[in-house]
Scaffold this motif. Structure first.
Motif, PDB file in Angstrom:
ATOM      1  N   LYS A 158       0.838  -1.190   0.000  1.00  0.00           N
ATOM      2  CA  LYS A 158       0.000   0.000   0.000  1.00  0.00           C
ATOM      3  C   LYS A 158       0.876   1.245   0.000  1.00  0.00           C
ATOM      4  CE  LYS A 158      -4.266  -1.794   1.907  1.00  0.00           C
ATOM      5  NZ  LYS A 158      -5.359  -1.604   2.889  1.00  0.00           N
ATOM      6  N   TYR A 166      -8.158   1.244  -0.749  1.00  0.00           N
ATOM      7  CA  TYR A 166      -7.304   2.094   0.075  1.00  0.00           C
ATOM      8  C   TYR A 166      -8.167   3.199   0.673  1.00  0.00           C
ATOM      9  CZ  TYR A 166      -3.690   5.382   1.544  1.00  0.00           C
ATOM     10  OH  TYR A 166      -2.908   6.227   2.298  1.00  0.00           O
ATOM     11  N   TYR A 169      -1.069   0.997  -7.501  1.00  0.00           N
ATOM     12  CA  TYR A 169      -1.349  -0.019  -6.481  1.00  0.00           C
ATOM     13  C   TYR A 169      -2.613  -0.805  -6.826  1.00  0.00           C
ATOM     14  CZ  TYR A 169      -3.095  -1.951  -2.095  1.00  0.00           C
ATOM     15  OH  TYR A 169      -3.602  -2.797  -1.147  1.00  0.00           O
ATOM     16  N   GLY A 195      -5.819  -6.894  -0.336  1.00  0.00           N
ATOM     17  CA  GLY A 195      -6.939  -6.001  -0.541  1.00  0.00           C
ATOM     18  C   GLY A 195      -8.311  -6.649  -0.477  1.00  0.00           C
TER      19      GLY A 195
END
Length: 502
Positions: A34, A54, A280, A427
């Motif tokens: 991240k 995120y 990302y 994630g």
């Protein structure tokens, strides 16, 4: 709703020694870290799955500045035809904040809605925003009430709008998460997308500019060949005031994966922060959707076997034929529905937060539907039993995903297998039964809540509608089934989680 099925193509790679493959093909080798974001507020939203990848102060209220204008544009597009004519008034064109961006439109100018939208989104002209607001609702305050209401319909909980342009007002605010939801709705609108793809536009003649004027898109990542250009970008909106700092909304799509970033309260790091988040997000998506050949391993007999890991079957949407099983609260694969006690039901997992709701047509994701997967109860395996890996005995100690006995397991860095717990991996949230096997389908957790784990790869569904046996259910931001309440998009669900507004 008819969706295409995408075939997962499995292709062999060069035969490598087992030790070399495990060093190079282990899932941890593709782990995406991240990023560090300098802005005070930010989110990365996967619009293809409805998940936030995120978050930084995602629900904190910030001044949005001119990213406000994407909601203004959405309301205009939802309530006007492009050939309507906006007549500008004194209240629209005067008393703007000092230094506010303007196209010198003045009282008496008559401009089509289509031209106004280009002036709004490319030039970010504040008087144009005012004129559009008056055209739609008769007055700026009335339009702002509709803005706040529309935001609530989209699931926003930390937003209040007092003007259509984003000029500073202490009661005019939103959050990064709310703005991502608004942006998602905007970029699902074809007319909005058509405007956003343009980098230059000739604004028509006005009283103060009789020859018209050429305007350019302010978002630096959109123009091909520019230093900030980002491949696959669909559009975005910039914003700045001294109180808000730099704000930025960006939408990019690659290979069926649509990502939305929101940056708020930045000090000139908005483009760098956005690029970090997008890089990302696509790294996570690539990891989850990688072809099984990327994880090909050599078996003891020298043949190449595919051991792609559950993420290789990552779907944008899937159709799962399963047997409804009522209260299947234990470990292992759960294929039942929380409110169905018998019979066979079709579970259709719709990608993302569906603004249309169960009573309307589901908004299609830009991503194609992936391969359908059959979810069924797996053979019981004691947690103490040794897992025989398809890739050979040495793989049992390798951290990462492993397949055995028709199920998927996850081995930690210390060599222990995850069991009886919920983990966030790359994630996505996964749930593992007491036997260590990854759970799929409906799962009744110890906290009493029902959760839906995608049957094709186990990742938890969040902020999404799910159809099961002709009934609609909604899982919230934390993945838990909502019951006896109203969903973010305004539908009622009963004590069993079934939508009652169909």
């Amino acid at each position: 709703m008819i969706r295409k099925l995408r075939k997962l193509i499995l292709s062999a790679v060069c035969v490598l020694s087992a030790s070399a493959v495990f060093a190079c093909a282990g899932l941890t080798a593709f782990a995406a870290e991240k990023p560090e974001i300098a802005a005070q507020g930010a989110v990365l939203y996967n619009a293809s799955t409805g998940e936030f990848l995120y978050e930084k102060n995602a629900d904190q209220r910030f001044y949005p500045a001119s990213i406000t204008k994407i909601l203004t544009a959405l309301l205009v597009l939802e309530n006007c035809s492009l050939d309507e004519v906006v007549t500008f008034t004194d209240t629209a064109t005067k008393n703007l904040e000092s230094g506010a961006v303007s196209l010198d439109v003045t009282t008496g100018d008559r401009i089509s809605v289509n031209d106004c939208l280009y002036g709004l989104l490319l030039k970010s002209a504040n008087e144009v925003a005012n004129g559009l607001a008056e055209h739609v609702s008769g007055s700026i305050p009335a339009f702002c009430e509709r803005m706040t209401q529309r935001a609530r319909e989209l699931g926003c909980t930390n937003s209040n709008f007092r003007n259509p342009n984003g000029l500073t007002n202490s009661d005019h605010y939103t959050s990064p998460r709310d703005m991502a939801r608004i942006a998602d709705a905007c970029f699902r609108n074809p007319a909005f997308l058509a405007i956003e793809k343009n980098t230059v536009y000739h604004f028509p003649a006005t009283i103060n500019r009789p020859n018209g004027t050429t305007i350019a898109m302010g978002h630096k990542m959109i123009a091909p060949g520019g230093a900030q250009y980002y491949s696959g970008i669909l559009g975005g909106k910039t914003g700045y005031t001294s109180a808000a700092g730099n704000t930025l909304v960006t939408c990019v799509e690659r290979d069926g994966v649509r990502l939305i970033t929101v940056i708020m309260k930045s000090r000139s790091t908005h483009y760098a922060d956005t690029k970090k988040l997008l890089d990302y997000g696509f790294a996570v998506a690539e990891k989850g959707d990688r072809l099984a050949s990327d994880y090909a391993v050599q078996s003891t007999d020298g043949t190449v076997q595919q051991n792609a890991g559950p993420g290789a079957e990552l779907e944008a949407a899937q159709t799962v034929q399963g047997t409804a099983g009522g209260n299947n609260a234990g470990s292992g694969n759960s294929t039942g529905s929380p409110a169905v006690t018998g019979g066979t039901g079709m579970v259709t997992a719709s990608p993302g937060t569906v603004s249309a709701g169960p009573a309307g047509e589901i908004s299609a994701s830009a991503a194609e539907t992936a391969a359908a997967a059959t979810s069924s109860a797996a053979p019981e395996t004691s947690a103490a039993e040794t897992v025989t890996e398809t890739s050979g005995p040495a793989a049992a100690l390798t951290p990462g995903w492993h397949e055995s006995s028709g199920g998927w397991y996850y081995v930690r860095e210390n060599g222990n297998r995850a069991s009886g717990e919920r983990l966030t991996i790359e994630g996505y949230d996964y749930w593992f039964g007491d036997d260590g096997k990854m759970i799929t389908g409906w799962h009744h957790a110890a906290d009493g809540g029902w959760y839906y784990l995608r049957p094709s790869f186990g990742g938890m569904k969040k902020s999404a509608w799910i159809e099961d046996g002709g009934k609609w259910y909604y899982v919230g931001e934390d993945g838990k089934l909502l019951t006896d309440t109203v969903t973010p998009d305004g539908y009622h669900v009963d004590a069993n989680g079934v939508c009652t507004d169909q």
